[in-house]
Design a protein around this motif. Structure first.
Motif, PDB file in Angstrom:
ATOM      1  N   GLY A 252       0.781  -1.229   0.000  1.00 19.97           N
ATOM      2  CA  GLY A 252       0.000   0.000   0.000  1.00 19.97           C
ATOM      3  C   GLY A 252       0.811   1.277   0.000  1.00 19.97           C
ATOM      4  O   GLY A 252       0.257   2.378   0.132  1.00 19.97           O
ATOM      5  N   ARG A 253       2.120   1.177  -0.192  1.00 17.07           N
ATOM      6  CA  ARG A 253       2.984   2.351  -0.181  1.00 17.07           C
ATOM      7  C   ARG A 253       2.968   3.065  -1.526  1.00 17.07           C
ATOM      8  O   ARG A 253       2.953   2.415  -2.571  1.00 17.07           O
ATOM      9  CB  ARG A 253       4.439   1.957   0.130  1.00 17.07           C
ATOM     10  CG  ARG A 253       4.700   1.490   1.533  1.00 17.07           C
ATOM     11  CD  ARG A 253       6.137   0.990   1.681  1.00 17.07           C
ATOM     12  NE  ARG A 253       6.338  -0.249   0.943  1.00 17.07           N
ATOM     13  CZ  ARG A 253       6.949  -1.326   1.453  1.00 17.07           C
ATOM     14  NH1 ARG A 253       7.418  -1.315   2.677  1.00 17.07           N
ATOM     15  NH2 ARG A 253       7.091  -2.408   0.722  1.00 17.07           N
ATOM     16  N   LYS A 254       3.010   4.378  -1.512  1.00 12.19           N
ATOM     17  CA  LYS A 254       3.326   5.139  -2.716  1.00 12.19           C
ATOM     18  C   LYS A 254       4.803   4.941  -3.026  1.00 12.19           C
ATOM     19  O   LYS A 254       5.631   4.794  -2.116  1.00 12.19           O
ATOM     20  CB  LYS A 254       3.033   6.629  -2.504  1.00 12.19           C
ATOM     21  CG  LYS A 254       1.563   6.942  -2.264  1.00 12.19           C
ATOM     22  CD  LYS A 254       0.736   6.829  -3.544  1.00 12.19           C
ATOM     23  CE  LYS A 254       1.004   8.008  -4.475  1.00 12.19           C
ATOM     24  NZ  LYS A 254       0.133   7.932  -5.700  1.00 12.19           N
ATOM     25  N   LEU A 255       5.145   4.953  -4.297  1.00 12.51           N
ATOM     26  CA  LEU A 255       6.518   4.666  -4.698  1.00 12.51           C
ATOM     27  C   LEU A 255       7.358   5.938  -4.795  1.00 12.51           C
ATOM     28  O   LEU A 255       6.918   6.940  -5.365  1.00 12.51           O
ATOM     29  CB  LEU A 255       6.529   3.957  -6.052  1.00 12.51           C
ATOM     30  CG  LEU A 255       5.820   2.598  -6.104  1.00 12.51           C
ATOM     31  CD1 LEU A 255       5.759   2.094  -7.538  1.00 12.51           C
ATOM     32  CD2 LEU A 255       6.520   1.577  -5.211  1.00 12.51           C
ATOM     33  N   GLU A 256       8.559   5.870  -4.256  1.00 12.12           N
ATOM     34  CA  GLU A 256       9.554   6.914  -4.496  1.00 12.12           C
ATOM     35  C   GLU A 256      10.314   6.549  -5.772  1.00 12.12           C
ATOM     36  O   GLU A 256      10.777   5.415  -5.918  1.00 12.12           O
ATOM     37  CB  GLU A 256      10.532   7.002  -3.329  1.00 12.12           C
ATOM     38  CG  GLU A 256      11.671   7.985  -3.555  1.00 12.12           C
ATOM     39  CD  GLU A 256      12.761   7.907  -2.497  1.00 12.12           C
ATOM     40  OE1 GLU A 256      13.819   8.531  -2.717  1.00 12.12           O
ATOM     41  OE2 GLU A 256      12.564   7.211  -1.473  1.00 12.12           O
ATOM     42  N   VAL A 257      10.422   7.489  -6.708  1.00 16.82           N
ATOM     43  CA  VAL A 257      11.110   7.222  -7.978  1.00 16.82           C
ATOM     44  C   VAL A 257      12.423   7.985  -8.017  1.00 16.82           C
ATOM     45  O   VAL A 257      12.454   9.201  -7.817  1.00 16.82           O
ATOM     46  CB  VAL A 257      10.229   7.602  -9.182  1.00 16.82           C
ATOM     47  CG1 VAL A 257      10.982   7.335 -10.487  1.00 16.82           C
ATOM     48  CG2 VAL A 257       8.926   6.818  -9.164  1.00 16.82           C
ATOM     49  N   ILE A 258      13.512   7.267  -8.275  1.00 14.07           N
ATOM     50  CA  ILE A 258      14.845   7.853  -8.386  1.00 14.07           C
ATOM     51  C   ILE A 258      15.219   7.872  -9.865  1.00 14.07           C
ATOM     52  O   ILE A 258      15.389   6.810 -10.473  1.00 14.07           O
ATOM     53  CB  ILE A 258      15.867   7.022  -7.589  1.00 14.07           C
ATOM     54  CG1 ILE A 258      15.456   6.950  -6.113  1.00 14.07           C
ATOM     55  CG2 ILE A 258      17.264   7.605  -7.737  1.00 14.07           C
ATOM     56  CD1 ILE A 258      16.227   5.900  -5.337  1.00 14.07           C
ATOM     57  N   PRO A 259      15.335   9.051 -10.486  1.00 15.24           N
ATOM     58  CA  PRO A 259      15.641   9.095 -11.923  1.00 15.24           C
ATOM     59  C   PRO A 259      17.133   8.981 -12.218  1.00 15.24           C
ATOM     60  O   PRO A 259      17.970   9.495 -11.466  1.00 15.24           O
ATOM     61  CB  PRO A 259      15.105  10.466 -12.340  1.00 15.24           C
ATOM     62  CG  PRO A 259      15.235  11.305 -11.105  1.00 15.24           C
ATOM     63  CD  PRO A 259      15.056  10.387  -9.935  1.00 15.24           C
ATOM     64  N   ILE A 260      17.446   8.305 -13.300  1.00 12.65           N
ATOM     65  CA  ILE A 260      18.798   8.274 -13.871  1.00 12.65           C
ATOM     66  C   ILE A 260      18.685   8.711 -15.322  1.00 12.65           C
ATOM     67  O   ILE A 260      17.864   8.172 -16.074  1.00 12.65           O
ATOM     68  CB  ILE A 260      19.413   6.866 -13.781  1.00 12.65           C
ATOM     69  CG1 ILE A 260      19.857   6.566 -12.349  1.00 12.65           C
ATOM     70  CG2 ILE A 260      20.595   6.718 -14.725  1.00 12.65           C
ATOM     71  CD1 ILE A 260      20.549   5.218 -12.179  1.00 12.65           C
TER      72      ILE A 260
END
Length: 342
Positions: A252-260
């Motif tokens: 149920g967590r929102k996702l943290e997105v790390i861009p490359i």
């Protein structure tokens, strides 16, 4: 009985490994067979880099054993004589799962050479059972055409994949999206599938997720992005970023997105090369990262920086990402992790 019923699940790639498997290239099946020697050097570089961190088992056609041994003669490397057609063990090798008692088993998927693109593939479809037998690992046969490069898991019930690959009619045309999800849940014990739309432009695997996104930790996804609206990957990555921004994981967590940032455009004989930093590979206490040099030096440094900040306790071991990419894949595509059990 299936893996889910027996409490087996697929660990995340960053979990401790017993060893890594790769397959050695086969000249007759290469896109550019005249490059066999240079591609072999590229495979040797990858194998030796991984062997700095953990044991490596290399599947080699029996006639090639002596030649390969001369290139990778290291104490941490084992050569495994198994006939095979092609070199991408991530896709035709077994996917390993572990149960609550720490017992390791392997899922034997069906393999059809990325939708029938490269015949023959009969030997490749038999590699996984031979590996499992050799190491005394329990085998679960899945009635599904599947490649390991088309999926990533977070170890807490979430799987990420692409519609372009798994819903492609050249894989499992008789199955609906819901039926494919059910099979993934049965054989990998996941409870949530996040469907991205497409993979990178020019990717002949029909959009394998291991070129565009992977979990860094539960609730955290690394994604290769493109900031140039004129590049085909711009629309692709923008849509996938939107999907991830709206998604929640199995917990149920929102996702943290790390861009490359993606490397600059590169091609060979008018075909776009699928350059991706996301084709890195977790090893014990480290990461093996393909870098591309030349015009990509700046993005190479940025990718190393992002991964170094994301995984401060891991040593980043760079390898030449141009060495094998013309054959269609990179470090992650060549590898498959065997997780540590009890």
């Amino acid at each position: 009985m299936n893996p889910k019923d027996l409490n087996y699940s697929m660990p995340p790639e960053w979990a401790e490994h017993t060893r890594t498997f790769i397959s050695w290239p086969v000249q007759s099946s290469m896109v550019y067979p005249d490059s066999y020697e240079s591609v072999s050097q590229g495979y040797a570089q990858i194998a030796l880099a991984i062997a700095e961190f953990e044991p490596v088992g290399i599947v080699v056609n029996p006639d090639d054993i002596d030649r390969v041994k001369a290139l990778v003669d290291a104490p941490n490397i084992e050569l495994i004589p198994i006939p095979h057609n092609d070199a991408w063990f991530r896709d035709n090798g077994p996917t390993f799962v572990v149960n609550g008692a720490g017992e390791v088993a392997g899922v034997n998927w069906r393999f059809n050479a990325w939708g029938g693109k490269y015949a023959p593939w009969d030997l490749d479809d038999q590699v996984a059972p031979q590996i499992l037998t050799r190491y005394g690992v329990r085998q679960f046969d899945a009635p599904l055409v599947m490649e390991g490069g088309s999926l990533h898991v977070d170890g807490e019930g979430t799987l990420i994949t692409t519609e372009e690959c798994l819903l492609n009619p050249n894989r499992n045309p008789e199955l609906t999206r819901e039926q494919i999800e059910e099979q993934l849940m049965t054989f990998l014990s996941v409870s949530k599938v996040i469907w991205l739309k497409n993979g990178l432009s020019g990717d002949e695997t029909d959009g394998h997720v291991d070129n565009i996104a992977c979990f860094a930790a539960p609730g955290k996804v690394i994604m290769q992005v493109c900031d140039d609206p004129e590049d085909d990957n711009y629309a692709i990555t923008q849509e996938n970023l939107r999907i991830l921004s709206e998604a929640t994981d199995a917990q149920g967590r929102k996702l943290e997105v790390i861009p490359i940032q993606q490397p600059p455009y590169a091609s060979y004989e008018d075909n776009r090369l699928t350059l991706s930093y996301l084709n890195f590979y977790f090893v014990n206490d480290g990461i093996v990262l393909p870098v591309f040099g030349g015009a990509a030096e700046e993005t190479d440094r940025l990718a190393e920086k992002v991964l170094g900040e994301t995984f401060p306790d891991r040593r980043i071991r760079k390898v030449d990402g141009m060495a094998i990419i013309r054959e269609g894949g990179n470090v992650h595509c060549t590898t498959q992790q065997m997780p540590s059990g009890k």
